[in-house]
Design a protein around this motif. Structure first.
Motif, mmCIF file in Angstrom:
data_model
loop_
_atom_site.group_PDB
_atom_site.id
_atom_site.type_symbol
_atom_site.label_atom_id
_atom_site.label_comp_id
_atom_site.label_asym_id
_atom_site.label_seq_id
_atom_site.Cartn_x
_atom_site.Cartn_y
_atom_site.Cartn_z
ATOM 1 N N ALA A 72 0.848 -1.194 0.000
ATOM 2 C CA ALA A 72 0.000 0.000 0.000
ATOM 3 C C ALA A 72 0.877 1.235 0.000
ATOM 4 O O ALA A 72 2.050 1.180 0.370
ATOM 5 N N GLY A 73 0.282 2.331 -0.404
ATOM 6 C CA GLY A 73 0.993 3.600 -0.287
ATOM 7 C C GLY A 73 1.023 4.006 1.173
ATOM 8 O O GLY A 73 0.155 3.623 1.964
ATOM 9 N N ARG A 74 2.014 4.758 1.536
ATOM 10 C CA ARG A 74 2.092 5.290 2.901
ATOM 11 C C ARG A 74 0.870 6.178 3.146
ATOM 12 O O ARG A 74 0.522 6.984 2.294
ATOM 13 N N ASN A 75 0.241 6.032 4.284
ATOM 14 C CA ASN A 75 -1.001 6.766 4.542
ATOM 15 C C ASN A 75 -0.713 8.087 5.262
ATOM 16 O O ASN A 75 -0.295 8.094 6.414
ATOM 17 N N ASN A 76 -0.948 9.205 4.585
ATOM 18 C CA ASN A 76 -0.721 10.524 5.189
ATOM 19 C C ASN A 76 -2.016 11.334 5.299
ATOM 20 O O ASN A 76 -1.977 12.568 5.374
ATOM 21 N N ILE A 77 -3.148 10.637 5.283
ATOM 22 C CA ILE A 77 -4.433 11.357 5.318
ATOM 23 C C ILE A 77 -4.584 12.144 6.621
ATOM 24 O O ILE A 77 -4.990 13.312 6.617
ATOM 25 N N GLU A 78 -4.235 11.507 7.741
ATOM 26 C CA GLU A 78 -4.380 12.213 9.025
ATOM 27 C C GLU A 78 -3.461 13.435 9.078
ATOM 28 O O GLU A 78 -3.833 14.471 9.632
ATOM 29 N N ASP A 79 -2.267 13.304 8.502
ATOM 30 C CA ASP A 79 -1.339 14.450 8.485
ATOM 31 C C ASP A 79 -1.967 15.621 7.731
ATOM 32 O O ASP A 79 -1.858 16.777 8.143
ATOM 33 N N ALA A 80 -2.616 15.299 6.595
ATOM 34 C CA ALA A 80 -3.255 16.366 5.810
ATOM 35 C C ALA A 80 -4.402 16.984 6.596
ATOM 36 O O ALA A 80 -4.562 18.211 6.633
ATOM 37 N N MET A 81 -5.199 16.135 7.258
ATOM 38 C CA MET A 81 -6.335 16.660 8.038
ATOM 39 C C MET A 81 -5.844 17.559 9.171
ATOM 40 O O MET A 81 -6.456 18.589 9.466
#
Ligand code: SF4
Ligand code: SF4
Ligand code: SF4
Ligand code: FES
Length: 599
Positions: free
Chosen positions: A211-220
């Motif tokens: 999977a790609g590294r998950n940076n959604i929380e960082d963006a939020m």
């Protein structure tokens, strides 16, 4: 040749498998490891079982349809009770050795294992052996790709794509039997290996093991922090692919809906990476002319693909002087947002945070390079892939397909030419550069802006451009996939290359086929044609089609940068490269172990 499937006559040719003939005649057989687009049939998952009876056989047999050739007079049955029962058992066995945290899995809803479990009618899993899967590797070392081998079903698709499409060969099959695992060559963490972070292996993995590294929380965290000013950019290739995540038409341009979505999220400033692509052409085109006029290092390589830059730094560090020093559009936009835009909008640069939405997993690593940190802060703070941004919108209850259209409203860094948007296709950077370099040298616009010799699917395309009496003809090459890039590099090293300027994109088809783009089940780049055509259509419909004619770029130079390759450009828009060759000394014991593992 003639046989039957489920009692119906089928015609086929020699060398076709039972699976191929079944598909051609509309008989569905579940599959998991096989991937026709890669010509990949390892025969490991065994869910494609069928019942066959050969012409001269008395008995029926159960075989894997993807590896069994169809024969004259063969009778195939795909849905007998025994076939259904054995398929179900096979899926149960796969799940027994699989970390089943489906609810939190990145691949939830897009998982081919979930699909086959539904198809075979699995109602409960009787077996579960965490003692096997929990000791498998979980590797979070890379900024781009996460490996969770507790979910791997050992289809070997990733090994094939990394070896045969990219020619990187970072992934290897180790151990045997139940212990079989996909490992990184030399048992290294992924970030220390030859991996160049392209993410192509993620596109083919049928489950959540890659999977790609998950940076959604960082963006939020950035978007929802009222103290910060969030600036979001999105890349050319994202807009003709993202609609796939929301059941929109393949290749549809969703730029206007993405602007609405970002505004709804509360993003302060929405910018377009296309603006920075035009800026890159101004700098890179000028750099090429400077090298040609001053007998600088040639051929010059494009620099906007971080997968390619990683490849050169790790494999051909002696050729880093050939890479254009112009930073990628993502990085140029970040640098301009925190300087030029801050000045124009009277914003405190310390409060600006830049988020990128990219088709690319390698861009995550690019943003973290020390070369792109300024005064202790990165030019780009967080990178989301197209897939991550889609997940973010779904989490926030936003259905892109149902949003109204909006237009960019920032007056400084949003306008773009048709040349910028074709950066998303292989050959696009070169075509955009030719449009501008021709004007810079001759003072005239090209009669025909569409440089068709540079378009298409061939792994290498060539063209020649005449740059007038002073510079003469320059031979151009466009390459995609790193397997082809390696061939080219070896030719250049051996002195057998006629090229003056070379574009390389790591991913097949360029960024539209990037490792961060939406993935399709049982398909590898199945929507490439539509995405690519969508990009060319945007170019065709732009009033301005050359980077040097973008009015916002003209104003940027007039008000801030002054001239391409000027002092400010060098400080903010150009970069350096490093020797990142892997130095590893093997002991005889390690060499022997690898021979044993491969045998
Ligand atoms: S990200 Fe690219 S280079 Fe790295 S393992 Fe996957 S396919 Fe290979
Ligand atoms: S990591 Fe994914 S693609 Fe690679 S073998 Fe495992 S399941 Fe297949
Ligand atoms: S081709 Fe595009 S998507 Fe692929 S690694 Fe390069 S920049 Fe990223
Ligand atoms: S699809 Fe045939 S064995 Fe996996």
């Amino acid at each position: 040749m003639i046989g039957t499937i489920n009692g119906k006559k089928v015609e086929f040719s020699k060398d076709q498998t039972v699976l191929e003939v079944a598909r051609a005649n509309g008989h569905f057989i579940p599959t998991l490891c096989e991937l026709a687009d890669l010509d990949h049939t390892p025969g490991t998952c065994r869910v494609c079982l069928v019942d066959i009876k050969r012409r001269n056989d008395v008995n029926h047999r159960i075989v894997t349809s993807c590896t069994t050739p169809m024969e004259e007079g063969m009778a195939v049955l795909t849905r007998t009770p025994k076939v259904r029962q054995m398929q179900r058992l096979q899926v149960e066995l796969l799940l027994a050795d699989h970390n089943q945290d489906c609810a939190s899995c990145v691949r939830h809803g897009n998982c081919e294992l979930q699909d086959v479990a539904q198809f075979v009618g699995l109602e409960q899993t009787r077996y579960n052996y965490p003692e096997f899967y929990e000791r498998r590797t979980r590797d979070y070392s890379s900024p781009s790709v996460v490996r969770d081998m507790s979910k791997c079903i050992r289809c070997f698709r990733c090994v094939k794509v990394c070896r045969e499409i990219q020619g990187i060969d970072a992934l290897v099959i180790t151990q045997k039997g139940l212990e079989t695992e996909i490992s990184v060559r030399d048992h290294l963490p992924l970030n220390e290996s030859d991996c160049i972070s392209c993410g192509q292996c993620i596109l083919v993995c049928p489950v959540g093991a890659l999977a790609g590294r998950n940076n959604i929380e960082d963006a939020m965290d950035l978007i929802y922090n009222p103290e910060l000013i969030t600036v979001v950019q999105f890349a050319p290739a994202v807009r003709t692919a993202m609609g796939e995540e929301f059941n929109m038409a393949k290749g549809e341009n969703v730029e206007a809906k993405m602007i609405t979505a970002l505004k709804r999220l509360g993003v302060d400033v929405v910018l377009d990476t296309n603006f920075a692509a035009d800026l890159v052409i101004m700098e890179e085109g000028s750099e090429l002319l400077h090298r040609l006029k001053n007998k600088g290092t040639l051929p010059m390589f494009t620099s906007c693909c971080p997968g390619w830059v990683n490849f050169v730094e790790k494999n051909y560090p002696e050729m880093t002087p050939n890479i254009s020093t112009t930073s990628s559009p993502q990085q140029c936009l970040g640098a301009m947002a925190k300087t030029y835009l801050a000045e124009k909008m009277d914003l405190d640069p310390d409060r600006i945070r830049v988020i990128s939405i990219m088709p690319c997993t390698a861009k995550k690593g690019e943003a973290q390079r020390p070369e792109f940190q300024r005064n202790g802060r990165p030019d780009v703070d967080v990178v989301l892939t197209t897939r991550e941004f889609s997940r973010l919108l779904k989490r926030e209850g936003l259905d892109l397909a149902k949003l109204e259209d909006s237009q960019f409203d920032n007056p400084w860094m949003t306008d773009y030419s048709g040349a910028a948007v074709i950066f998303g296709n292989t050959g696009g950077v070169m075509e955009a550069a030719v449009r501008t370099v021709h004007k810079l040298v001759t003072g005239n616009e090209l009669d025909a802006v569409e440089y068709t010799d540079l378009r298409g699917d061939a792994l290498r395309r060539e063209a020649t451009v005449d740059l007038g009496p002073a510079l003469g003809e320059v031979k151009l090459a466009v390459v995609h996939t790193l397997k082809e890039a390696r061939r080219l590099m070896d030719e250049i090293k051996s002195g057998n290359s006629p090229y003056g300027f070379v574009e390389v994109m790591a991913c097949p088809g360029g960024c539209q086929g990037g490792g961060g783009q939406p993935r399709s089940k049982h398909s590898y780049h199945g929507t490439a044609r539509e995405r690519s055509q969508g990009i060319y259509n945007i170019d065709k419909n732009r009033t301005i089609r050359q980077s040097h004619n973008n009015p916002m770029i003209k104003r940027l130079y007039a008000d801030f940068l002054k001239k391409p390759l000027g002092h400010k450009s060098h400080e903010l828009l150009h970069t350096t490269y490093r020797d990142r060759r892997r130095r590893i000394n093997h002991s005889m014991h390690e060499i022997w172990k690898e021979i044993e593992e491969r045998s």
